[in-house]
Each structure stands twice: as C-alpha cells, then as structure tokens.
Scaffold this motif. Structure first.
Motif, PDB file in Angstrom:
ATOM      1  N   VAL A 135       7.435  -1.219  -5.375  1.00  0.00           N
ATOM      2  CA  VAL A 135       6.370  -2.173  -5.704  1.00  0.00           C
ATOM      3  C   VAL A 135       6.969  -3.418  -6.347  1.00  0.00           C
ATOM      4  N   VAL A 136       7.837  -3.221  -7.320  1.00  0.00           N
ATOM      5  CA  VAL A 136       8.430  -4.349  -8.035  1.00  0.00           C
ATOM      6  C   VAL A 136       9.279  -5.211  -7.104  1.00  0.00           C
ATOM      7  N   ALA A 137       9.917  -4.589  -6.119  1.00  0.00           N
ATOM      8  CA  ALA A 137      10.742  -5.342  -5.172  1.00  0.00           C
ATOM      9  C   ALA A 137       9.912  -6.315  -4.340  1.00  0.00           C
ATOM     10  N   GLY A 139       4.775 -16.942   0.078  1.00  0.00           N
ATOM     11  CA  GLY A 139       5.652 -16.556   1.170  1.00  0.00           C
ATOM     12  C   GLY A 139       5.457 -15.091   1.494  1.00  0.00           C
ATOM     13  N   GLY A 140       6.533 -14.321   1.472  1.00  0.00           N
ATOM     14  CA  GLY A 140       6.455 -12.897   1.791  1.00  0.00           C
ATOM     15  C   GLY A 140       6.479 -12.009   0.571  1.00  0.00           C
ATOM     16  N   GLN A 141       6.105 -12.551  -0.609  1.00  0.00           N
ATOM     17  CA  GLN A 141       6.116 -11.763  -1.834  1.00  0.00           C
ATOM     18  C   GLN A 141       4.812 -11.946  -2.605  1.00  0.00           C
ATOM     19  N   THR A 173       0.831  -1.208   0.000  1.00  0.00           N
ATOM     20  CA  THR A 173       0.000   0.000   0.000  1.00  0.00           C
ATOM     21  C   THR A 173       0.864   1.255   0.000  1.00  0.00           C
ATOM     22  N   GLN A 174       1.854   1.288   0.876  1.00  0.00           N
ATOM     23  CA  GLN A 174       2.707   2.475   0.973  1.00  0.00           C
ATOM     24  C   GLN A 174       3.472   2.722  -0.328  1.00  0.00           C
ATOM     25  N   ALA A 175       4.006   1.656  -0.914  1.00  0.00           N
ATOM     26  CA  ALA A 175       4.773   1.819  -2.151  1.00  0.00           C
ATOM     27  C   ALA A 175       3.878   2.248  -3.303  1.00  0.00           C
ATOM     28  N   TYR A 176       2.688   1.648  -3.392  1.00  0.00           N
ATOM     29  CA  TYR A 176       1.782   1.957  -4.499  1.00  0.00           C
ATOM     30  C   TYR A 176       1.280   3.394  -4.400  1.00  0.00           C
ATOM     31  N   ALA A 178       7.952  -3.662 -14.243  1.00  0.00           N
ATOM     32  CA  ALA A 178       8.352  -2.284 -13.960  1.00  0.00           C
ATOM     33  C   ALA A 178       8.044  -1.387 -15.156  1.00  0.00           C
ATOM     34  N   ARG A 179       8.337  -1.865 -16.362  1.00  0.00           N
ATOM     35  CA  ARG A 179       8.062  -1.062 -17.557  1.00  0.00           C
ATOM     36  C   ARG A 179       6.570  -0.866 -17.760  1.00  0.00           C
ATOM     37  N   PHE A 180       5.784  -1.924 -17.514  1.00  0.00           N
ATOM     38  CA  PHE A 180       4.339  -1.802 -17.680  1.00  0.00           C
ATOM     39  C   PHE A 180       3.746  -0.818 -16.672  1.00  0.00           C
TER      40      PHE A 180
END
Length: 335
Positions: A232-234, A309-311, A221-224, A258-260
């Motif tokens: 976000v990509v990370a 998992g965590g992603q 949420t924070q990244a978006y 990332a490009r999209f």
C-alpha cells in the motif's frame, strides 16, 4: 426560459415548475455541498431552495435570470444553515484497541466534511462555469478543494465559490448576496489570500476510467485487502498525506504512513474488504471490516484517493457511515 412554462408554473402547475428548475438541480445541490461540506445537508438545502422558489415564484420579476435567482435562494439558505448549525458530535479518537500511533505531521482545525457521490455529479457538464472562473470543474469538487473551503468564513466561502468556481460576474454575485460589488471584491480578495489549496501539480491525476486509473485502483484494492502495508505504501507518493475528517490529525510521508496504517487499518486481527465507487470526482471505496464471529463485514466509512500520475498523493478516510446510502452501499456485506 420558456414564458409559457413560467406562466403555467405561476398558475400552480407543478410539472411546469419541475421543467423550469430541473436543469439547475444538480448544480444547485453541488453548490450547497461546497458551502456546507455535507452531502446530506446539501440535499436538505436543495429541497428548501426548491420549496422557497415554488412559494416565491409569483414575486420573481425576471430582473435576473432564473438561474441567478435560484442561486440567490440556495446561497442564502446555506449561509443561514451555517449560522444556525449545531456543533457536530465529537469523534472518539483513537478508536478502541488502537495503540502506538505516531505523532501527527500537522494538527488541523476540526472541520466536518462528507464525501460527495459522483452519481450526483451527472449532468454538470451542461453547466459549464462562466468565463471568470479560476478553477476547473473537476478540481473544484475534489476533497482537497472542498476541505479548504470549509476553513474560510461563510461569506468569503460563498463569494469565492460564486466568482472563482461558478464564474458569476461581480454584479451577479452582489445581487445573490444582497451587497455591493465593492463588498464582493473585498471579500474575494480576502478569500483568495486565505484559501489553503494548491492547484494540481504537473503530475495530475489520470483521466477518470482510464487504464492507468483502473490499474492503480486494482493494485490498491489487492494490497489493502491483503493487509500488506508495504505494498500500500509503495503506491503512495513520497509526500503523500493521510487525512481523516473530522479528526484533525494529518500524516505526511511514506514512513509515517506505514507506522500509522500498521497501528490502525492493518493492526493484527483486522481484515477488510473494499467496494469500489467514486466520490468527489475521484476513485473511492466503501470500507468493510470483517467480523469473524458474525460472518459479515461491517461498514467502516469510505476511502477516497487523490491521484498524481500513477500514485496516490492523498488518502482520505471518512469515518462516518451516514452517507453510505447515497453511494448505494449497504451497512453490512456477507463475508
């Protein structure tokens, strides 16, 4: 099933009928959703099923359980709906102002799919699948699984759901579909061979509401909302998919994601807010895009995350706003 309730319902007692069918409403609605791929169409099919059951109760002879009889009505209503469904309107893509899109990783068949609110899954824990089921309840409502179902021919779709999701015996599925057990077995074999769905990997999703899930949702949420593509990509797995039903474009991998995103969600001048919710047993968000001229944020569909998992392993963006009321989400938010 109470004999007294059945007698009262057959005599025209609507309250008694409601008590008879009440325990089955949720699983019938989810069953219709799996077949139709639409939460709104599933509600319509459920209402048609209950009306048909009310009108036909006098003819129910008890040769099968009430549950099997109701699933027979619901399944046939859904198959009829698929046969008579008009073509869904095409989605304009790319939207105005979007340039520089990368080439998609894959082109899928165009399938109409809507998210399903978790609030409508309440009570399904009491409707455990039969012993012959091959899929766990949580997996069988996921976006990936319901998407895969939509690519099967309608009758194969129904057979696979009845046998592998709900765990009905072959004889029960044959009765529901008014065919032979041999036909059920043959259709099931073809459906299993054609189903494009992979069971969850070893790094399955964290438990719903767990600290790990909450932490990932917060970071996403924070990244978006910050419009930070890199952050976000990370959060994505190396082989994560970006999907936008019914747009048939699929993107896989962090680099193309990332490009999209840079060309669409995070293009210059675009700012968003996310409102957390849950859909298909997964973390989800109502997506709102800020309109600086009007001072409001306007709904722009829903985002559903599949976690490993965590992603994030799959990010699905539903572009249609028609299901927002089912999630209790408004069309606009004060900015």
């Amino acid at each position: 099933m109470s004999t007294e309730l059945m007698e009262r319902a057959r005599a025209g007692d609507e309250q008694a009928f409601g008590e008879l069918v009440g325990p089955h409403r949720r699983e019938l609605q989810v069953h219709c959703y799996r077949i139709l791929g639409s939460a709104l169409d599933a509600e319509d099919a459920l209402q048609e099923t209950l009306l048909a059951a009310w009108q036909g109760l006098a003819g129910f002879e008890g040769r099968s359980s009430l549950r099997v009889w109701l699933f027979q009505i619901a399944t046939r209503r859904c198959l009829n709906a698929l046969r008579s469904a008009s073509r869904r309107p095409a989605v304009a893509w790319p939207p105005p102002g979007v340039v520089g899109l990368p080439e998609p990783t894959r082109i899928d068949e165009v399938t109409w799919l809507e998210p399903y609110p978790d609030v409508l899954l309440a009570g399904l824990a009491d409707a455990a699948p039969g012993p012959e089921a091959r899929y766990e309840a949580r997996e069988a409502i996921s976006v990936a699984f319901v998407t895969a179902l939509q690519l099967l021919p309608p009758r194969q779709r129904a057979v696979l759901i009845l046998r592998d999701v709900l765990g009905f015996r072959a004889s029960e599925a044959a009765g529901i579909l008014d065919c032979t057990e041999e036909s059920v077995t043959s259709a099931l074999k073809r459906a299993r061979a054609a189903l494009r769905f992979q069971h969850a990997s070893a790094a399955g999703p964290p438990p719903p509401g767990s600290a790990q899930e909450r932490d990932l949702v917060q970071r996403f949420t924070q990244a978006y909302e910050a419009g930070d593509v890199d952050r976000v990509v990370a959060l994505l797995t190396e082989d994560a998919w970006l999907i936008m039903p019914p747009v048939p474009l699929r993107y896989q991998g962090r680099e193309v994601a990332a490009r999209f995103m840079a060309a669409t969600a995070f293009r210059p001048g675009r700012s968003a807010r996310l409102v957390p919710t849950r859909a298909n047993g997964q973390p989800a968000f109502g997506l709102y895009v800020r309109d600086p001229q009007s001072g409001v944020a306007r709904a722009n569909g829903l985002i559903v995350l599949a976690l490993a998992g965590g992603q994030v392993s799959v990010l699905t963006g539903f572009l249609d706003n028609s299901t927002l009321p089912l999630f209790g989400l408004p069309r606009t938010l004060p900015d």
